[in-house]
Design an enzyme around this catalytic site. Structure first.
Site, PDB file in Angstrom:
ATOM      1  N   HIS A   1       0.821  -1.228   0.000  1.00 22.78           N
ATOM      2  CA  HIS A   1       0.000   0.000   0.000  1.00 22.78           C
ATOM      3  C   HIS A   1       0.850   1.273   0.000  1.00 22.78           C
ATOM      4  CE1 HIS A   1       0.010  -0.254   4.701  1.00 22.78           C
ATOM      5  NE2 HIS A   1       1.028   0.477   4.280  1.00 22.78           N
TER       6      HIS A   1
ATOM      7  N   HIS B   1      -2.314   5.009   9.404  1.00 20.43           N
ATOM      8  CA  HIS B   1      -0.956   5.401   9.778  1.00 20.43           C
ATOM      9  C   HIS B   1      -0.982   6.679  10.620  1.00 20.43           C
ATOM     10  CE1 HIS B   1      -0.532   2.799   6.260  1.00 20.43           C
ATOM     11  NE2 HIS B   1       0.706   2.561   6.623  1.00 20.43           N
TER      12      HIS B   1
ATOM     13  N   HIS C   1      10.028  -3.898   4.803  1.00 18.03           N
ATOM     14  CA  HIS C   1      10.475  -2.502   4.782  1.00 18.03           C
ATOM     15  C   HIS C   1      10.610  -1.954   6.190  1.00 18.03           C
ATOM     16  CE1 HIS C   1       6.048  -1.841   4.764  1.00 18.03           C
ATOM     17  NE2 HIS C   1       6.196  -0.529   4.918  1.00 18.03           N
TER      18      HIS C   1
ATOM     19  N   GLU D   1       3.491  -5.239   8.775  1.00 16.35           N
ATOM     20  CA  GLU D   1       2.197  -5.074   8.081  1.00 16.35           C
ATOM     21  C   GLU D   1       1.739  -6.377   7.418  1.00 16.35           C
ATOM     22  OE1 GLU D   1       2.498  -0.328   6.816  1.00 16.35           O
ATOM     23  OE2 GLU D   1       2.994  -1.842   5.339  1.00 16.35           O
TER      24      GLU D   1
HETATM   25  C1  DHB Z   1       6.186   3.802   2.817  1.00 20.48           C
HETATM   26  C2  DHB Z   1       5.682   2.534   3.040  1.00 20.48           C
HETATM   27  C3  DHB Z   1       4.569   2.344   3.860  1.00 20.48           C
HETATM   28  O1  DHB Z   1       4.016   1.131   4.164  1.00 20.48           O
HETATM   29  C4  DHB Z   1       3.951   3.424   4.403  1.00 20.48           C
HETATM   30  O2  DHB Z   1       2.827   3.210   5.118  1.00 20.48           O
HETATM   31  C5  DHB Z   1       4.452   4.704   4.205  1.00 20.48           C
HETATM   32  C6  DHB Z   1       5.583   4.890   3.397  1.00 20.48           C
HETATM   33  C7  DHB Z   1       7.361   4.039   1.921  1.00 20.48           C
HETATM   34  O3  DHB Z   1       8.090   3.087   1.633  1.00 20.48           O
HETATM   35  O4  DHB Z   1       7.552   5.152   1.460  1.00 20.48           O
HETATM   36 FE    FE Z   2       2.292   1.324   5.665  1.00 21.52          FE
END
Ligand code: DHB
Ligand code: FE
Length: 284
Positions: free
Chosen positions: A12, A59, A194, A241
């Site tokens: 997302h 978020h 991530h 996530e």
């Molecule tokens: C990013 C990834 C995410 O899951 C998020 O909620 C906000 C930013 C990113 O990689 O930029």
């Molecule tokens: Fe996210």
């Protein structure tokens, strides 16, 4: 009786939405990702559901960190698109399905999942980007109403992967007991590996991601056994996530058919993936 027809797992990342909003999907940076979406989008366009359940996380845009529900369901008639600092995304408002949402809440509480009810909610990139991955050109309206299902993946202690998988199974039972004959799709969103901040910012773990992408189809119970600490260690502080994919998977049958998948690094700071499953075993 309502029936879950298919499930979509998708990242997302906000910039996936921004790339679409600013017509950059054919740029060399973005085209490998969007090319990977094409078969899924074509299949989903042929299989429009009556309603979609979107399992996602806010978020800290709509829900302040002073109040963090572990699981919540939106029961509103509509949801406006949150302004995350650059103005709201130019996408249609999200229409709800209060009757199904209320049925889910009742059924889940009776099934001993004590769900928070969100009667008003703005939706952030966690929900709108997956809708754009599903339907790139919605025009004036998304293809169908949406029931938002929120999971806390931001603030410790996040629910266990096992609890997410069990919630998905309970959602499957709840949908099956809805009296109207409607077709339902379910999205599990977020991931893959991530980490946005701290000493390990930029972490990507393709080995873990590939294992997860395979096991989400064939052995989700093994993913449900992984602890939250291991998710964070292997996939990064935001990679956790991925537990939301287990809610989607739990709602599907044990045997499912993978229609297509794609995995691409990088999308912003993440490893991005999409996996699409039909809720039946094609070998039977
Ligand atoms: C990013 C990834 C995410 O899951 C998020 O909620 C906000 C930013 C990113 O990689 O930029
Ligand atoms: Fe996210």
């Amino acid at each position: 009786m309502a029936e879950i027809m298919w499930g979509l797992a998708t990242s997302h990342v906000p910039s996936i939405g921004a790339a679409m909003d600013h017509d950059k999907t054919h740029d060399s940076y973005w085209s490998p990702l969007f090319d990977g979406y094409a078969p899924a989008r074509a299949w989903m366009a042929e299989h429009t559901p009556d309603v979609v359940l979107v399992v996602y996380n806010d978020h800290a845009n709509a829900i302040d960190l002073s109040l963090v529900p572990t699981f919540a369901i939106g029961t509103a008639a509509s949801y406006s698109v949150a302004d995350e600092g650059w103005g709201s995304r130019p996408v249609p408002p999200v229409i709800g399905h209060p009757a199904l949402a209320q049925h889910l809440v009742e059924s889940l509480v009776d099934d001993e999942f004590d769900i928070t009810v969100a009667q008003e909610l703005e939706v952030d990139h966690g929900l709108t980007v997956p809708l754009s991955v599903y339907c790139p050109e919605p025009g004036e309206a998304w293809p169908c109403p949406v029931v938002p299902i929120l999971v806390n993946v931001l603030q410790y202690p996040q629910p266990t992967a096992a609890r997410c998988y069990a919630l998905g199974k309970a959602i499957g039972r709840a949908v099956a007991s809805y009296p109207e004959n409607i077709k339902v799709a379910i999205f599990g969103t977020g991931g893959m590996s991530h980490q946005l901040a701290g000493a390990r910012a930029g972490l990507i773990n393709p080995t873990f991601d590939r294992m997860f992408l395979q096991a989400i189809e064939t052995d989700p119970a093994s993913l449900a056994k992984i602890t939250r600490e291991e998710y964070v260690r292997e996939a990064g502080s935001e990679g956790i996530e991925m537990i939301m994919w287990l809610v989607m998977r739990g709602a599907l049958n044990d045997e499912i058919t993978r229609i297509t998948e794609t995995y691409h690094v990088p999308a912003s700071n993440t490893a991005a993936a999409l996996a699409l499953f039909e809720n039946k075993d094609s070998t039977k």
